[in-house]
Write a protein that holds these residues in place. Structure first.
Motif, PDB file in Angstrom:
ATOM      1  N   PHE A  75      -2.441  10.448  -8.692  1.00  0.00           N
ATOM      2  CA  PHE A  75      -3.602  10.909  -7.916  1.00  0.00           C
ATOM      3  C   PHE A  75      -4.555  11.631  -8.868  1.00  0.00           C
ATOM      4  N   SER A 109      -1.642  16.594  -3.616  1.00  0.00           N
ATOM      5  CA  SER A 109      -2.347  15.694  -4.539  1.00  0.00           C
ATOM      6  C   SER A 109      -1.537  14.414  -4.738  1.00  0.00           C
ATOM      7  N   SER A 110      -1.435  13.616  -3.703  1.00  0.00           N
ATOM      8  CA  SER A 110      -0.750  12.327  -3.789  1.00  0.00           C
ATOM      9  C   SER A 110      -1.460  11.372  -2.833  1.00  0.00           C
ATOM     10  N   TRP A 111      -1.492  10.092  -3.213  1.00  0.00           N
ATOM     11  CA  TRP A 111      -2.168   9.094  -2.364  1.00  0.00           C
ATOM     12  C   TRP A 111      -1.540   9.015  -0.979  1.00  0.00           C
ATOM     13  N   ILE A 112      -0.245   9.365  -0.859  1.00  0.00           N
ATOM     14  CA  ILE A 112       0.430   9.232   0.439  1.00  0.00           C
ATOM     15  C   ILE A 112      -0.179  10.183   1.480  1.00  0.00           C
ATOM     16  N   TRP A 116       4.873   5.936   8.174  1.00  0.00           N
ATOM     17  CA  TRP A 116       5.995   5.729   7.250  1.00  0.00           C
ATOM     18  C   TRP A 116       6.126   6.917   6.297  1.00  0.00           C
ATOM     19  N   THR A 144       0.840  -1.210   0.000  1.00  0.00           N
ATOM     20  CA  THR A 144       0.000   0.000   0.000  1.00  0.00           C
ATOM     21  C   THR A 144       0.868   1.251   0.000  1.00  0.00           C
ATOM     22  N   PHE A 145       1.931   1.233   0.803  1.00  0.00           N
ATOM     23  CA  PHE A 145       2.833   2.388   0.910  1.00  0.00           C
ATOM     24  C   PHE A 145       3.491   2.674  -0.450  1.00  0.00           C
ATOM     25  N   PHE A 195      -3.661   0.024  10.367  1.00  0.00           N
ATOM     26  CA  PHE A 195      -3.086  -0.138   9.030  1.00  0.00           C
ATOM     27  C   PHE A 195      -2.797   1.245   8.423  1.00  0.00           C
ATOM     28  N   VAL A 245       0.920   3.311   7.700  1.00  0.00           N
ATOM     29  CA  VAL A 245       1.315   3.847   6.386  1.00  0.00           C
ATOM     30  C   VAL A 245       1.506   5.373   6.493  1.00  0.00           C
ATOM     31  N   ALA A 252       0.924   3.926  -2.941  1.00  0.00           N
ATOM     32  CA  ALA A 252       0.544   5.320  -2.658  1.00  0.00           C
ATOM     33  C   ALA A 252       1.580   6.298  -3.216  1.00  0.00           C
ATOM     34  N   LEU A 253       2.844   5.861  -3.264  1.00  0.00           N
ATOM     35  CA  LEU A 253       3.903   6.740  -3.796  1.00  0.00           C
ATOM     36  C   LEU A 253       3.904   6.754  -5.324  1.00  0.00           C
ATOM     37  N   PHE A 310      -3.698   8.960   4.008  1.00  0.00           N
ATOM     38  CA  PHE A 310      -3.744   7.994   5.122  1.00  0.00           C
ATOM     39  C   PHE A 310      -3.999   8.633   6.486  1.00  0.00           C
TER      40      PHE A 310
END
Lengths: 60, 208
Positions: A50, B37-40, B98, A41-42, B91, B95, A45-46, B43
């Motif tokens: 998006f 604008s990033s999935w990171i 990290w 997932t990490f 979970f 993330v 996500a990187l 979380f």
């Protein structure tokens, strides 16, 4: 057997858990799977784009 | 009442200080910088959403009690929702941790934001542990008897007795959630005050 009974039969939880032993490391397979999923997932996500990122970059 | 007297009131001083540090447009902003604008960056809010479900399902379990969550189908469902929302909470939080670690999210005067996150994480581990020993079934008995020697060896057992179901339940449903929710609120407010940490390559531009 009900539909959820059939589903539960795929994941038998009444047996003893499976463990991974490596030197002093002693960890259940279930925990290894969760840690692996978190790492995947990490990284995803990187790397995954998006939605709307390009539009926002143009109009910050 | 004179203006000087009004200025001296603690309510006036607190309001002015809060409004100065966190004006409404900063508290609830319309947009975020483009680097968000990033999935990171999702979380943190995923953790918050999971925490909301944890608290809501926990309240339902508290209302109906152990007989309900062990025997009725709805009770078992809510019990499972409580467990799985905790799984998603940890979970997403790991993330998030990290991501923030590799961003060095304590940069730019954000040390307190980082530290409140760290303490919330540790508090949540305590909340999860006391949850395991508060289930009121054979599983919780097994976990508490396995844990007691480890806890006692640290000396904490003198005032934190894992075999005392009443004490563990109170820690789980009152003390630890109170601390976790309070710290989470402070953490989110600090993110609003300081803003989301920029990526490394944007730092020189931001400081220009």
């Amino acid at each position: 057997m009900s539909w959820y009974g059939s589903f539960a039969a795929l994941l038998p939880l009444d047996n003893l858990g499976h463990y991974l032993h490596w030197h002093f490391i002693d960890i259940s397979i279930a925990n290894v799977v969760v840690i692996a999923l978190m790492v995947i997932t990490f990284i995803a996500a990187l790397l995954l784009p998006f939605p709307g990122r390009q539009r926002r970059k143009e109009n910050p | 009442m004179s203006t000087t007297e009004i200025d001296r009131q603690w309510t006036t001083r607190l309001r002015r200080r809060a409004a100065g540090k966190l004006p409404p447009e900063k508290l609830l902003p319309d947009k975020q910088p483009s680097y968000v604008s990033s999935w990171i960056y999702v979380f943190g809010v995923t953790t918050l959403a999971a925490l909301t479900v944890v608290i809501a399902t926990g309240c339902l379990l508290a209302i109906r009690g152990p007989q309900w969550w062990h025997s009725s189908s709805v009770g078992l469902f809510v019990n499972s929702l409580h467990l799985w929302s905790v799984e998603i909470f940890f979970f997403a939080m790991v993330v998030h941790l990290w991501g923030k670690y590799f961003m060095a999210a304590w940069r730019g005067g954000r040390a307190m934001t980082w530290m409140t996150g760290v303490v919330t994480f540790l508090t949540s581990i305590g909340a999860a542990f006391t949850g395991y020993v508060s289930q009121s079934n054979f599983d919780s008995q097994w976990i508490s008897t396995q844990a007691k020697d480890g806890i006692n060896s640290t000396g904490v057992g003198a005032f934190f007795n894992v075999l005392n179901l009443g004490q563990m339940l109170m820690w789980h449903i009152v003390l630890l959630p109170l601390v976790a929710v309070l710290l989470t609120a402070i953490h989110v407010l600090l993110v609003r005050v300081k803003g989301v940490v920029p990526p490394f390559e944007d730092v020189p531009k931001a400081t220009k």
